[in-house]
Write an enzyme that holds these catalytic residues in place. Structure first.
Site, PDB file in Angstrom:
ATOM      1  CB  CYS A 189      -0.896  -0.027   1.238  1.00 53.95           C
ATOM      2  SG  CYS A 189      -2.018   1.379   1.403  1.00 53.95           S
TER       3      CYS A 189
ATOM      4  CB  SER B   3      -0.371   3.679   4.156  1.00 57.20           C
ATOM      5  OG  SER B   3      -1.579   4.323   3.814  1.00 57.20           O
TER       6      SER B   3
ATOM      7  CG  HIS C  44       2.366   8.062   2.492  1.00 58.51           C
ATOM      8  ND1 HIS C  44       2.801   9.023   1.606  1.00 58.51           N
ATOM      9  CD2 HIS C  44       1.077   7.798   2.152  1.00 58.51           C
ATOM     10  CE1 HIS C  44       1.822   9.316   0.762  1.00 58.51           C
ATOM     11  NE2 HIS C  44       0.777   8.587   1.069  1.00 58.51           N
TER      12      HIS C  44
ATOM     13  CG  HIS D 157      -1.321  -0.919   6.560  1.00 58.55           C
ATOM     14  ND1 HIS D 157      -0.296  -0.576   5.702  1.00 58.55           N
ATOM     15  CD2 HIS D 157      -2.456  -0.438   5.993  1.00 58.55           C
ATOM     16  CE1 HIS D 157      -0.799   0.092   4.669  1.00 58.55           C
ATOM     17  NE2 HIS D 157      -2.094   0.181   4.809  1.00 58.55           N
TER      18      HIS D 157
ATOM     19  CB  CYS E 200      -5.687  -1.466   3.838  1.00 63.41           C
ATOM     20  SG  CYS E 200      -5.308   0.299   3.696  1.00 63.41           S
TER      21      CYS E 200
END
Length: 365
Positions: free
Chosen positions: A38, A40, A43, A59, A166
């Protein structure tokens, strides 16, 4: 056991041998089957989400319960589970009003990179290794809070089930739970990565008439049509706002979703709206960035600008429900899983995501 560990920001992720502690009371040991790659996670690598390092990334994932700590009642060994990266505490103000996505305890633990008691379950050469959002799915095994382990039906392959943890929950939930898109409406989706495609799916499920996908890569816009987009705009070739007006009888869209996390595209989503429209920010921007919007337009056009976190969902109810929709043929998961990788290929998976090569890449164990 192997885990993908970020040792320092702006560095390649390394696959290392780490130690995993036994689950404490209220915790669950999960043998991972699959984990989604992902933005994220990226990031965190770039320090846009400044979590402590070294950190086990990941996650979004699914697996099988291996063991449980004292007091665990929701799951048992052998259960198939999807992991929730916002394990609600059930006690804070936001949990009490059923906004589990805003759980204060989950947010605090995520920032610490630890479990609820402030300690970690991973170690490397005797030193603590932190864990992304109490999940750390880029590992052969992980320990999570009981609230993170959501039991699911066993007739869905775990590599597909991982996706609802997610990207699907965030995208579909943004449409259904946050915006509450009405049938027959017009929707703009800015950013057609893994989450953006699920915003498109959610808009289609909600019965939107026009679903306008915006991106800078034709390959991704082609995927958007597969998931339900009725119109596409390559932002490198056309003025997005003017083209949205052309597609909506010069009124603008009723709903707009920003799924990138950049100030300029957040403002663009807002400016694509007609009067009384709703813009929902799904993308994660750096904490130090700000958005510029014309102040007079806020009262004079009565638009709504809001955000969504984890699709504003209740994971215990919504994650199994999403898999039911898949089994009923109403939600695309097979098409979403574009490519699978070994854990050692995690950096390649990130690059493919950046290059727009995949709708969603999955690490299989």
């Amino acid at each position: 056991m192997k885990a993908a560990v970020l040792l320092d920001y702006e560095q390649p992720v390394q696959t290392l041998d780490v130690e995993l502690m036994d689950p404490k009371p209220g915790e669950v040991l999960v043998k991972m089957a699959a984990a989604g790659v992902c933005h994220s996670d990226l990031h965190v690598i770039k320090a846009d989400l400044p979590l402590p390092v070294p950190l086990v990334l990941g996650h979004e994932g699914a697996g099988i319960v291996e063991a449980v700590g004292d007091g665990v009642t929701r799951v048992k060994p052998g259960d198939h589970v999807v992991l929730s990266w916002v394990p609600e505490c059930g006690e804070c103000y936001f949990c009490q009003i059923s906004r589990y996505d805003m759980c204060d305890s989950a947010a605090a633990s995520a920032l610490m990179g630890a479990q609820r008691d402030g300690t970690t379950r991973f170690q490397l050469a005797g030193e603590e290794v932190y864990q992304f959002s109490m999940t750390g799915t880029f590992a052969e095994y992980t320990v999570v809070p009981e609230a993170s382990a959501i039991p699911i039906r066993k007739d869905v392959p775990l590599e597909l089930a991982a996706l609802v943890g997610c990207s699907v929950m965030t995208g579909v939930g943004a449409v259904i739970n946050t915006a509450k898109v009405r049938p027959g409406s017009s929707v703009v989706v800015i950013g057609t990565g893994g989450v953006g495609l699920n915003v498109i799916q959610g808009a289609k499920l909600s019965g939107a008439e026009k679903i306008i996908a915006v991106d800078t890569m034709d390959r991704k816009l082609e995927m958007a049509r597969t998931f339900g987009a009725t119109h596409t705009i390559n932002a490198r070739e056309k003025d997005v706002i003017m083209t949205v007006l052309d597609y909506t009888d010069q009124l603008g869209a009723e709903y707009a979703f920003e799924v990138i996390g950049r100030p300029e595209t957040i403002a663009q989503a807002y400016n694509c709206l007609r009067k009384t429209g709703t813009a929902v920010v799904v993308g994660i921007a750096s904490p130090n960035e700000e958005v510029c919007i014309n102040a007079f337009s806020i009262p004079s056009q009565a638009k709504t600008l809001t955000g969504t976190w984890y699709g504003q969902g209740n994971p215990r109810i919504d994650l199994p429900k999403l898999l039911d929709l898949y089994k009923a043929g109403k939600l695309k998961l097979d098409e979403l899983m574009t490519r699978t990788y070994d854990l050692s290929q995690v950096n390649e998976a990130f690059q493919d995501m950046l290059d727009g090569q995949v709708a969603r890449g999955i690490i299989k164990f």
